[in-house]
Design a protein around this motif. Structure first.
Motif, PDB file in Angstrom:
ATOM      1  N   GLY A   1       0.865  -1.169   0.000  1.00 32.99           N
ATOM      2  CA  GLY A   1       0.000   0.000   0.000  1.00 32.99           C
ATOM      3  C   GLY A   1       0.903   1.221   0.000  1.00 32.99           C
ATOM      4  N   LEU A   2       0.702   2.131  -0.940  1.00 33.86           N
ATOM      5  CA  LEU A   2       1.503   3.349  -1.042  1.00 33.86           C
ATOM      6  C   LEU A   2       0.601   4.529  -0.726  1.00 33.86           C
ATOM      7  CD1 LEU A   2       3.173   2.489  -4.473  1.00 33.86           C
ATOM      8  CD2 LEU A   2       3.971   1.876  -2.194  1.00 33.86           C
ATOM      9  N   MET A   3       0.860   5.196   0.393  1.00 35.82           N
ATOM     10  CA  MET A   3       0.033   6.319   0.825  1.00 35.82           C
ATOM     11  C   MET A   3       0.747   7.628   0.500  1.00 35.82           C
ATOM     12  SD  MET A   3      -1.757   7.253   4.492  1.00 35.82           S
ATOM     13  CE  MET A   3      -0.326   6.767   5.406  1.00 35.82           C
ATOM     14  N   TYR A   4       0.135   8.390  -0.389  1.00 36.11           N
ATOM     15  CA  TYR A   4       0.686   9.679  -0.795  1.00 36.11           C
ATOM     16  C   TYR A   4       0.020  10.768   0.031  1.00 36.11           C
ATOM     17  CZ  TYR A   4       2.441   6.985  -4.696  1.00 36.11           C
ATOM     18  OH  TYR A   4       3.081   6.041  -5.457  1.00 36.11           O
ATOM     19  N   THR A   5       0.824  11.526   0.765  1.00 34.39           N
ATOM     20  CA  THR A   5       0.329  12.498   1.718  1.00 34.39           C
ATOM     21  C   THR A   5       1.157  13.771   1.647  1.00 34.39           C
ATOM     22  OG1 THR A   5       0.056  12.915   4.089  1.00 34.39           O
ATOM     23  CG2 THR A   5       1.731  11.327   3.482  1.00 34.39           C
ATOM     24  N   ASN A   6       0.684  14.830   2.237  1.00 35.28           N
ATOM     25  CA  ASN A   6       1.446  16.073   2.316  1.00 35.28           C
ATOM     26  C   ASN A   6       2.432  16.049   3.484  1.00 35.28           C
ATOM     27  OD1 ASN A   6       0.210  17.388   0.115  1.00 35.28           O
ATOM     28  ND2 ASN A   6      -1.572  17.792   1.390  1.00 35.28           N
ATOM     29  N   MET A   7       2.322  15.057   4.325  1.00 31.24           N
ATOM     30  CA  MET A   7       3.240  14.907   5.456  1.00 31.24           C
ATOM     31  C   MET A   7       4.546  14.282   4.947  1.00 31.24           C
ATOM     32  SD  MET A   7       1.462  15.962   8.075  1.00 31.24           S
ATOM     33  CE  MET A   7       2.292  15.334   9.511  1.00 31.24           C
ATOM     34  N   PHE A   8       5.545  14.270   5.758  1.00 34.14           N
ATOM     35  CA  PHE A   8       6.805  13.555   5.513  1.00 34.14           C
ATOM     36  C   PHE A   8       7.568  14.070   4.297  1.00 34.14           C
ATOM     37  CE2 PHE A   8       3.655  10.320   7.072  1.00 34.14           C
ATOM     38  CZ  PHE A   8       3.966  10.472   8.409  1.00 34.14           C
TER      39      PHE A   8
ATOM     40  N   PRO B   1       6.221   8.995   0.181  1.00 33.49           N
ATOM     41  CA  PRO B   1       5.066   8.135   0.467  1.00 33.49           C
ATOM     42  C   PRO B   1       5.344   7.200   1.642  1.00 33.49           C
ATOM     43  CG  PRO B   1       5.646   8.053  -1.857  1.00 33.49           C
ATOM     44  CD  PRO B   1       6.755   8.759  -1.154  1.00 33.49           C
ATOM     45  N   LEU B   2       4.287   6.855   2.346  1.00 33.02           N
ATOM     46  CA  LEU B   2       4.348   5.852   3.394  1.00 33.02           C
ATOM     47  C   LEU B   2       4.034   4.518   2.733  1.00 33.02           C
ATOM     48  CD1 LEU B   2       4.579   5.104   6.410  1.00 33.02           C
ATOM     49  CD2 LEU B   2       2.116   5.508   6.579  1.00 33.02           C
TER      50      LEU B   2
ATOM     51  N   CYS C   1      11.235   7.111  -0.979  1.00 35.07           N
ATOM     52  CA  CYS C   1      11.102   7.713  -2.305  1.00 35.07           C
ATOM     53  C   CYS C   1      12.022   6.940  -3.245  1.00 35.07           C
ATOM     54  CB  CYS C   1      11.457   9.197  -2.262  1.00 35.07           C
ATOM     55  SG  CYS C   1      13.175   9.523  -1.846  1.00 35.07           S
ATOM     56  N   ALA C   2      12.011   7.302  -4.526  1.00 33.80           N
ATOM     57  CA  ALA C   2      12.810   6.585  -5.514  1.00 33.80           C
ATOM     58  C   ALA C   2      14.302   6.634  -5.184  1.00 33.80           C
ATOM     59  CB  ALA C   2      12.540   7.147  -6.900  1.00 33.80           C
TER      60      ALA C   2
ATOM     61  N   THR D   1       8.393   2.964  -9.341  1.00 28.96           N
ATOM     62  CA  THR D   1       7.045   3.125  -8.800  1.00 28.96           C
ATOM     63  C   THR D   1       6.894   4.377  -7.942  1.00 28.96           C
ATOM     64  OG1 THR D   1       6.801   0.722  -8.786  1.00 28.96           O
ATOM     65  CG2 THR D   1       5.241   1.967  -7.469  1.00 28.96           C
ATOM     66  N   LEU D   2       7.921   4.695  -7.164  1.00 26.45           N
ATOM     67  CA  LEU D   2       7.841   5.814  -6.221  1.00 26.45           C
ATOM     68  C   LEU D   2       8.344   7.113  -6.847  1.00 26.45           C
ATOM     69  CD1 LEU D   2       9.159   4.021  -3.009  1.00 26.45           C
ATOM     70  CD2 LEU D   2       6.786   4.540  -3.610  1.00 26.45           C
ATOM     71  N   PRO D   3       7.855   8.249  -6.356  1.00 26.76           N
ATOM     72  CA  PRO D   3       8.311   9.534  -6.892  1.00 26.76           C
ATOM     73  C   PRO D   3       9.712   9.890  -6.384  1.00 26.76           C
ATOM     74  CG  PRO D   3       6.816   9.910  -5.075  1.00 26.76           C
ATOM     75  CD  PRO D   3       6.830   8.419  -5.329  1.00 26.76           C
ATOM     76  N   PHE D   4      10.374  10.758  -7.141  1.00 25.23           N
ATOM     77  CA  PHE D   4      11.658  11.307  -6.705  1.00 25.23           C
ATOM     78  C   PHE D   4      11.384  12.514  -5.826  1.00 25.23           C
ATOM     79  CE2 PHE D   4      12.993   8.869 -10.309  1.00 25.23           C
ATOM     80  CZ  PHE D   4      14.245   8.417  -9.944  1.00 25.23           C
ATOM     81  N   THR D   5      12.253  12.754  -4.867  1.00 21.92           N
ATOM     82  CA  THR D   5      12.162  13.939  -4.032  1.00 21.92           C
ATOM     83  C   THR D   5      13.569  14.412  -3.717  1.00 21.92           C
ATOM     84  OG1 THR D   5      11.344  14.882  -1.974  1.00 21.92           O
ATOM     85  CG2 THR D   5      11.973  12.584  -1.893  1.00 21.92           C
ATOM     86  N   SER D   6      13.741  15.703  -3.649  1.00 22.05           N
ATOM     87  CA  SER D   6      15.072  16.240  -3.398  1.00 22.05           C
ATOM     88  C   SER D   6      15.261  16.645  -1.946  1.00 22.05           C
ATOM     89  CB  SER D   6      15.317  17.453  -4.299  1.00 22.05           C
ATOM     90  OG  SER D   6      14.355  18.447  -4.016  1.00 22.05           O
TER      91      SER D   6
END
Length: 100
Positions: free
Chosen positions: A31-38, A42-43, A56-57, A88-93
């Motif tokens: 389960g991949l939970m996309y939230t504005n937290m963290f 994704p959790l 993240c990726a 599958t997961l987004p990149f984040t810097s």
């Protein structure tokens, strides 16, 4: 008397994605939970084990870390999951928020 300090108490509507995949040896359901937290990470929850972690990726490139958090004994399993999460997961810097 209150013995704790509440750091945050937020409610939000989130997007959840359920993904199943297999390797040569094992089936995984996440389960991949996309939230504005963290900070945009994704959790991720493994449905078989109940283990949850932020990822993240970029994090998925660290195969040993994946092996550790999912408690995998087979490095090939960790490599396969690394490839899966990288696409599958987004990149984040954003730098890591917490220290091990």
């Amino acid at each position: 008397m209150e013995t704790y300090e509440r750091l945050y108490d937020e409610m939000e509507r989130v997007n959840v994605r359920f993904v199943g995949m297999t390797t040569e040896k094992t089936r995984y359901d996440f389960g991949l939970m996309y939230t504005n937290m963290f900070f945009g990470k994704p959790l991720v929850t493994c449905m078989q084990t109940g283990r949850s972690f932020l990822m993240c990726a970029e994090d998925a490139e660290d195969v040993e870390y994946l092996q550790k958090i999912l408690k995998l004994t087979d490095i090939e399993e960790a490599k396969a999951l690394s490839e899966f999460f990288k696409v599958t997961l987004p990149f984040t810097s954003i730098e890591a928020q917490y220290i091990d």
